[in-house]
Write a protein that holds these residues in place. Sequence first.
Motif, mmCIF file in Angstrom:
data_model
loop_
_atom_site.group_PDB
_atom_site.id
_atom_site.type_symbol
_atom_site.label_atom_id
_atom_site.label_comp_id
_atom_site.label_asym_id
_atom_site.label_seq_id
_atom_site.Cartn_x
_atom_site.Cartn_y
_atom_site.Cartn_z
ATOM 1 N N ALA A 1 6.677 9.585 6.512
ATOM 2 C CA ALA A 1 7.850 9.160 5.708
ATOM 3 C C ALA A 1 7.800 7.492 5.873
ATOM 4 O O ALA A 1 7.955 7.008 5.032
ATOM 5 C CB ALA A 1 8.957 9.799 6.654
ATOM 6 N N LEU A 2 7.230 7.065 6.994
ATOM 7 C CA LEU A 2 7.028 5.511 7.159
ATOM 8 C C LEU A 2 6.029 5.006 6.133
ATOM 9 O O LEU A 2 6.408 4.106 5.120
ATOM 10 C CB LEU A 2 6.523 5.066 8.270
ATOM 11 C CG LEU A 2 7.642 5.150 9.451
ATOM 12 C CD1 LEU A 2 7.014 5.029 10.764
ATOM 13 C CD2 LEU A 2 8.779 4.053 9.226
ATOM 14 N N LEU A 3 4.934 5.792 5.833
ATOM 15 C CA LEU A 3 3.886 5.275 5.073
ATOM 16 C C LEU A 3 4.308 5.406 3.540
ATOM 17 O O LEU A 3 4.116 4.645 2.598
ATOM 18 C CB LEU A 3 2.675 6.211 5.097
ATOM 19 C CG LEU A 3 1.861 5.982 6.308
ATOM 20 C CD1 LEU A 3 0.822 7.139 6.477
ATOM 21 C CD2 LEU A 3 1.097 4.464 6.225
ATOM 22 N N GLU B 1 14.696 -2.321 11.101
ATOM 23 C CA GLU B 1 16.359 -1.676 11.275
ATOM 24 C C GLU B 1 16.464 -0.989 9.667
ATOM 25 O O GLU B 1 17.060 -0.130 9.535
ATOM 26 C CB GLU B 1 16.892 -2.883 11.157
ATOM 27 C CG GLU B 1 17.123 -3.394 12.775
ATOM 28 C CD GLU B 1 15.766 -4.367 12.813
ATOM 29 O OE1 GLU B 1 14.863 -4.868 12.004
ATOM 30 O OE2 GLU B 1 15.234 -4.739 14.078
ATOM 31 N N GLU B 2 15.970 -1.659 8.686
ATOM 32 C CA GLU B 2 16.112 -0.972 7.358
ATOM 33 C C GLU B 2 15.337 0.329 7.095
ATOM 34 O O GLU B 2 15.874 1.305 6.820
ATOM 35 C CB GLU B 2 15.653 -2.088 6.192
ATOM 36 C CG GLU B 2 16.400 -3.246 6.023
ATOM 37 C CD GLU B 2 15.803 -4.124 5.190
ATOM 38 O OE1 GLU B 2 16.520 -4.990 4.478
ATOM 39 O OE2 GLU B 2 14.594 -4.065 4.992
ATOM 40 N N SER C 1 14.239 4.980 15.967
ATOM 41 C CA SER C 1 14.698 3.783 16.282
ATOM 42 C C SER C 1 13.802 2.559 15.797
ATOM 43 O O SER C 1 12.681 2.847 15.407
ATOM 44 C CB SER C 1 14.769 3.552 18.006
ATOM 45 O OG SER C 1 13.483 3.405 18.412
ATOM 46 N N PRO C 2 14.544 1.361 15.409
ATOM 47 C CA PRO C 2 13.625 0.177 15.088
ATOM 48 C C PRO C 2 12.325 -0.127 15.756
ATOM 49 O O PRO C 2 11.149 -0.394 15.324
ATOM 50 C CB PRO C 2 14.780 -1.007 14.909
ATOM 51 C CG PRO C 2 15.968 -0.135 14.917
ATOM 52 C CD PRO C 2 16.044 1.141 15.263
ATOM 53 N N SER C 3 12.470 0.016 16.965
ATOM 54 C CA SER C 3 11.341 -0.082 18.091
ATOM 55 C C SER C 3 10.304 0.766 17.960
ATOM 56 O O SER C 3 9.266 0.360 17.962
ATOM 57 C CB SER C 3 11.741 -0.349 19.491
ATOM 58 O OG SER C 3 12.449 0.727 19.924
ATOM 59 N N ALA D 1 8.535 0.104 14.674
ATOM 60 C CA ALA D 1 7.717 -0.990 14.832
ATOM 61 C C ALA D 1 6.358 -0.542 15.338
ATOM 62 O O ALA D 1 5.214 -1.122 15.118
ATOM 63 C CB ALA D 1 8.419 -2.054 15.544
ATOM 64 N N ARG D 2 6.399 0.079 16.596
ATOM 65 C CA ARG D 2 5.357 0.511 17.296
ATOM 66 C C ARG D 2 4.492 1.465 16.345
ATOM 67 O O ARG D 2 3.156 1.332 16.300
ATOM 68 C CB ARG D 2 5.688 1.315 18.370
ATOM 69 C CG ARG D 2 6.140 0.510 19.618
ATOM 70 C CD ARG D 2 6.074 1.088 20.806
ATOM 71 N NE ARG D 2 6.990 2.241 20.975
ATOM 72 C CZ ARG D 2 8.311 2.515 21.153
ATOM 73 N NH1 ARG D 2 8.824 1.069 21.173
ATOM 74 N NH2 ARG D 2 9.001 3.598 21.035
ATOM 75 N N ARG D 3 5.020 2.358 15.463
ATOM 76 C CA ARG D 3 4.204 3.306 14.708
ATOM 77 C C ARG D 3 3.547 2.517 13.572
ATOM 78 O O ARG D 3 2.413 2.635 13.299
ATOM 79 C CB ARG D 3 5.216 4.432 14.013
ATOM 80 C CG ARG D 3 5.521 5.313 15.176
ATOM 81 C CD ARG D 3 6.375 6.428 14.289
ATOM 82 N NE ARG D 3 6.758 7.545 15.156
ATOM 83 C CZ ARG D 3 6.060 8.569 15.323
ATOM 84 N NH1 ARG D 3 5.069 8.963 14.232
ATOM 85 N NH2 ARG D 3 6.431 9.627 16.333
ATOM 86 N N LEU D 4 4.306 1.481 12.889
ATOM 87 C CA LEU D 4 3.828 0.572 11.877
ATOM 88 C C LEU D 4 2.387 -0.202 12.637
ATOM 89 O O LEU D 4 1.448 -0.205 11.803
ATOM 90 C CB LEU D 4 4.609 -0.213 11.167
ATOM 91 C CG LEU D 4 5.743 0.534 10.497
ATOM 92 C CD1 LEU D 4 6.899 -0.493 9.820
ATOM 93 C CD2 LEU D 4 4.937 1.213 9.249
#
Length: 171
Positions: free
Chosen positions: A20-22, A34-35, A43-45, A48-51
């Motif tokens: 989903a992130l990709l 956050e977006e 969560s945003p954190s 960020a870790r996954r990215l």
Amino acid sequence: MRTVPESGTLAAMLDDFDRALLTHVQRDDGATAEELATRVALSPSAIARRLRRLRRDGWIAATIALLSPRLTERRLRAVVALQLAEHADLKGKRALLDRLAAAPQVQFCYELAGAVDLQLLLDCRDMAEFNALVEALFESDGVVRRYETSFVKRAVKFAPFIDLAAPDSAA
């Protein structure tokens, strides 16, 4: 550029959140964690870790900016189909592929199966640059048997995105 691991299936290496992130960052890599958290249930954190991990592990090969058509619409763009000479040696073909990869005007180059061996998209300032480029790339060593050019009149769609949100059973 990092390479993606070869072993295993895509479904086994990336979970639903990763896919989903990709899918989302392909369309807007400038979106904040956050977006993205409003679109992916993390969560945003955690996002960020996954990215960071997806970039580190080579799942995200590059981040680029696509320019506005206001800057690009007056440029000469050409789709070129190349047929290689039947007896083109491997060394000559490799030299051609290296020239194509090094030319900044070559926006994409696909090696194909079928009647056409290579399909290119060229971006040039004008016809003079196009002619000089074609002479330098295709007409120098006898590797290219023939080429056919179609000039782009208008871009209707450009969407180099892959929807990874649903697991791909073929991967």
